[in-house]
Design an enzyme around this catalytic site. Structure first.
Site, PDB file in Angstrom:
ATOM      1  N   HIS A  65       2.101   3.789   5.162  1.00 61.48           N
ATOM      2  CA  HIS A  65       1.586   2.977   6.264  1.00 61.48           C
ATOM      3  C   HIS A  65       0.108   3.249   6.518  1.00 61.48           C
ATOM      4  CE1 HIS A  65       5.718   1.988   7.179  1.00 61.48           C
ATOM      5  NE2 HIS A  65       5.318   1.196   8.149  1.00 61.48           N
ATOM      6  N   SER A  66      -0.374   4.358   6.024  1.00 59.00           N
ATOM      7  CA  SER A  66      -1.747   4.782   6.283  1.00 59.00           C
ATOM      8  C   SER A  66      -2.546   4.845   4.980  1.00 59.00           C
ATOM      9  CB  SER A  66      -1.739   6.164   6.937  1.00 59.00           C
ATOM     10  OG  SER A  66      -3.020   6.728   6.929  1.00 59.00           O
TER      11      SER A  66
END
Length: 121
Positions: free
Chosen positions: A9-10
């Protein structure tokens, strides 16, 4: 050689994991898909694009929630000839174990087994 795909997600987690693996192992292709258009999240389209461009077999790692769902869909829809395997293990530690195994000449199956041997205890 088998590549590693890191889905997070990052963007920073994906890039940091890639940097760690590149520093600690040699000869392992680490491909990242991190974030979604500069924000936190995942994109099926971005993951699918990476999967569809693979030139080698790949072991895929993911972090949370939709990264697994989007990775599953991308693998399910993949029509290429490479073997693509998702591994359910901590993204940093699991990919590190796989990278070390691959860099020492182990096969894709041996690398996956090394990860699961560590995290099935």
């Amino acid at each position: 050689m088998t590549a590693l795909v890191i889905v997070s997600h990052s963007e920073q987690i994906a890039a940091g994991t890639q940097a760690l693996l590149n520093q600690m192992t040699e000869g392992v292709d680490v491909i990242t898909v991190g974030g979604n258009q500069g924000e936190i999240g995942t994109s099926f389209d971005a993951i699918s694009e990476v999967i569809n461009q693979l030139e080698d077999d790949a072991i895929c790692f993911f972090d949370i929630g939709s990264s697994e769902m989007n990775l599953d869909m991308a693998i399910e829809m993949y029509t290429g000839s490479q073997r693509i395997e998702k591994v359910d293990a901590p993204i940093v530690e699991g990919s590190f174990i796989a990278a070390v195994a691959l860099s020492t000449g182990q096969s894709m199956d041996q690398a996956i087994a090394s990860v699961y041997d560590t995290y099935s205890k």
